[in-house]
Design a protein around this motif. Structure first.
Motif, PDB file in Angstrom:
ATOM      1  N   ALA A   7     -60.654 -29.354  75.175  1.00 21.14           N
ATOM      2  CA  ALA A   7     -61.387 -30.319  74.363  1.00 21.14           C
ATOM      3  C   ALA A   7     -60.579 -30.691  73.118  1.00 21.14           C
ATOM      4  CB  ALA A   7     -62.730 -29.734  73.955  1.00 21.14           C
ATOM      5  N   GLU A   8     -60.738 -31.906  72.710  1.00 23.16           N
ATOM      6  CA  GLU A   8     -60.085 -32.417  71.502  1.00 23.16           C
ATOM      7  C   GLU A   8     -61.156 -32.934  70.547  1.00 23.16           C
ATOM      8  OE1 GLU A   8     -56.824 -32.516  70.716  1.00 23.16           O
ATOM      9  OE2 GLU A   8     -56.279 -31.521  72.588  1.00 23.16           O
ATOM     10  N   PRO A   9     -60.941 -32.807  69.239  1.00 19.47           N
ATOM     11  CA  PRO A   9     -61.907 -33.385  68.306  1.00 19.47           C
ATOM     12  C   PRO A   9     -61.884 -34.908  68.390  1.00 19.47           C
ATOM     13  CG  PRO A   9     -60.028 -32.511  67.121  1.00 19.47           C
ATOM     14  CD  PRO A   9     -59.837 -32.153  68.570  1.00 19.47           C
ATOM     15  N   TRP A  10     -63.018 -35.503  68.041  1.00 17.50           N
ATOM     16  CA  TRP A  10     -63.069 -36.958  68.009  1.00 17.50           C
ATOM     17  C   TRP A  10     -62.217 -37.444  66.846  1.00 17.50           C
ATOM     18  CZ3 TRP A  10     -68.822 -35.840  68.484  1.00 17.50           C
ATOM     19  CH2 TRP A  10     -69.219 -35.848  69.823  1.00 17.50           C
ATOM     20  N   PRO A  11     -61.571 -38.590  66.984  1.00 23.47           N
ATOM     21  CA  PRO A  11     -60.738 -39.106  65.890  1.00 23.47           C
ATOM     22  C   PRO A  11     -61.578 -39.572  64.696  1.00 23.47           C
ATOM     23  CG  PRO A  11     -60.700 -40.607  67.771  1.00 23.47           C
ATOM     24  CD  PRO A  11     -61.498 -39.410  68.181  1.00 23.47           C
ATOM     25  N   ILE A  12     -60.999 -39.413  63.528  1.00 26.05           N
ATOM     26  CA  ILE A  12     -61.636 -39.837  62.275  1.00 26.05           C
ATOM     27  C   ILE A  12     -60.810 -40.955  61.669  1.00 26.05           C
ATOM     28  CG2 ILE A  12     -62.299 -39.137  59.946  1.00 26.05           C
ATOM     29  CD1 ILE A  12     -62.572 -36.291  61.002  1.00 26.05           C
ATOM     30  N   ILE A  13     -61.488 -41.998  61.237  1.00 24.21           N
ATOM     31  CA  ILE A  13     -60.832 -43.116  60.575  1.00 24.21           C
ATOM     32  C   ILE A  13     -61.347 -43.170  59.139  1.00 24.21           C
ATOM     33  CG2 ILE A  13     -60.526 -45.611  60.544  1.00 24.21           C
ATOM     34  CD1 ILE A  13     -61.141 -45.487  63.606  1.00 24.21           C
ATOM     35  N   LYS A  14     -60.433 -43.137  58.179  1.00 23.68           N
ATOM     36  CA  LYS A  14     -60.820 -43.222  56.774  1.00 23.68           C
ATOM     37  C   LYS A  14     -60.763 -44.674  56.335  1.00 23.68           C
ATOM     38  CE  LYS A  14     -59.740 -41.461  52.187  1.00 23.68           C
ATOM     39  NZ  LYS A  14     -60.146 -42.679  51.528  1.00 23.68           N
ATOM     40  N   THR A  15     -61.854 -45.136  55.743  1.00 23.47           N
ATOM     41  CA  THR A  15     -61.879 -46.461  55.136  1.00 23.47           C
ATOM     42  C   THR A  15     -61.882 -46.288  53.626  1.00 23.47           C
ATOM     43  OG1 THR A  15     -64.285 -46.638  55.042  1.00 23.47           O
ATOM     44  CG2 THR A  15     -63.211 -47.315  57.101  1.00 23.47           C
ATOM     45  N   ASP A  16     -62.017 -47.376  52.907  1.00 21.78           N
ATOM     46  CA  ASP A  16     -62.045 -47.289  51.446  1.00 21.78           C
ATOM     47  C   ASP A  16     -63.277 -46.557  50.929  1.00 21.78           C
ATOM     48  OD1 ASP A  16     -59.662 -48.647  51.236  1.00 21.78           O
ATOM     49  OD2 ASP A  16     -60.623 -50.601  50.998  1.00 21.78           O
ATOM     50  N   THR A  17     -64.375 -46.627  51.680  1.00 23.68           N
ATOM     51  CA  THR A  17     -65.638 -46.060  51.184  1.00 23.68           C
ATOM     52  C   THR A  17     -66.262 -44.995  52.064  1.00 23.68           C
ATOM     53  OG1 THR A  17     -66.855 -47.826  52.288  1.00 23.68           O
ATOM     54  CG2 THR A  17     -66.212 -48.211  49.996  1.00 23.68           C
ATOM     55  N   ALA A  18     -65.716 -44.762  53.265  1.00 21.85           N
ATOM     56  CA  ALA A  18     -66.380 -43.820  54.165  1.00 21.85           C
ATOM     57  C   ALA A  18     -65.405 -43.289  55.203  1.00 21.85           C
ATOM     58  CB  ALA A  18     -67.548 -44.512  54.860  1.00 21.85           C
ATOM     59  N   TRP A  19     -65.897 -42.347  56.007  1.00 25.44           N
ATOM     60  CA  TRP A  19     -65.160 -41.807  57.135  1.00 25.44           C
ATOM     61  C   TRP A  19     -65.938 -42.153  58.395  1.00 25.44           C
ATOM     62  CZ3 TRP A  19     -65.209 -39.677  52.411  1.00 25.44           C
ATOM     63  CH2 TRP A  19     -63.972 -39.290  51.860  1.00 25.44           C
ATOM     64  N   ILE A  20     -65.250 -42.688  59.382  1.00 24.61           N
ATOM     65  CA  ILE A  20     -65.876 -43.091  60.639  1.00 24.61           C
ATOM     66  C   ILE A  20     -65.351 -42.172  61.739  1.00 24.61           C
ATOM     67  CG2 ILE A  20     -66.125 -44.946  62.332  1.00 24.61           C
ATOM     68  CD1 ILE A  20     -65.542 -46.911  59.995  1.00 24.61           C
ATOM     69  N   VAL A  21     -66.273 -41.621  62.518  1.00 26.66           N
ATOM     70  CA  VAL A  21     -65.904 -40.759  63.638  1.00 26.66           C
ATOM     71  C   VAL A  21     -66.101 -41.561  64.919  1.00 26.66           C
ATOM     72  CG1 VAL A  21     -66.358 -38.613  64.856  1.00 26.66           C
ATOM     73  CG2 VAL A  21     -66.617 -38.701  62.369  1.00 26.66           C
TER      74      VAL A  21
END
Length: 75
Positions: A2-16
């Motif tokens: 299993a691999e963790p889901w990717p995280i995307i950092k924006t200017d105001t939040a983190w999106i999984v």
């Protein structure tokens, strides 16, 4: 494995980017915990699978079963 889901950092939040949606978190730690769920669930599955072995403590097996039940998995 299993691999963790990717995280995307924006200017105001983190999106999984999970399997079904893209939940948004204000807190990086919360996003990382959520992203780790696939890995944690796989670990719980392996603990339950090896629960007959003498080297797995019963309290650990109970916790793994509870995690899988909470995730809606059939045991």
């Amino acid at each position: 494995m299993a691999e963790p889901w990717p995280i995307i950092k924006t200017d105001t939040a983190w999106i999984v980017r999970d399997d079904t949606s893209n939940p948004i978190f204000d807190d990086e730690q919360a996003a990382r915990r959520y992203a780790a769920l696939p890995v944690m669930l796989e670990l719980a599955r392996q603990v339950v699978a090896y629960s007959c072995e003498s080297y797995v403590r019963e309290d650990i097996v109970i916790s793994a079963r509870a995690a899988l039940k909470a995730a809606g998995e059939d045991l």
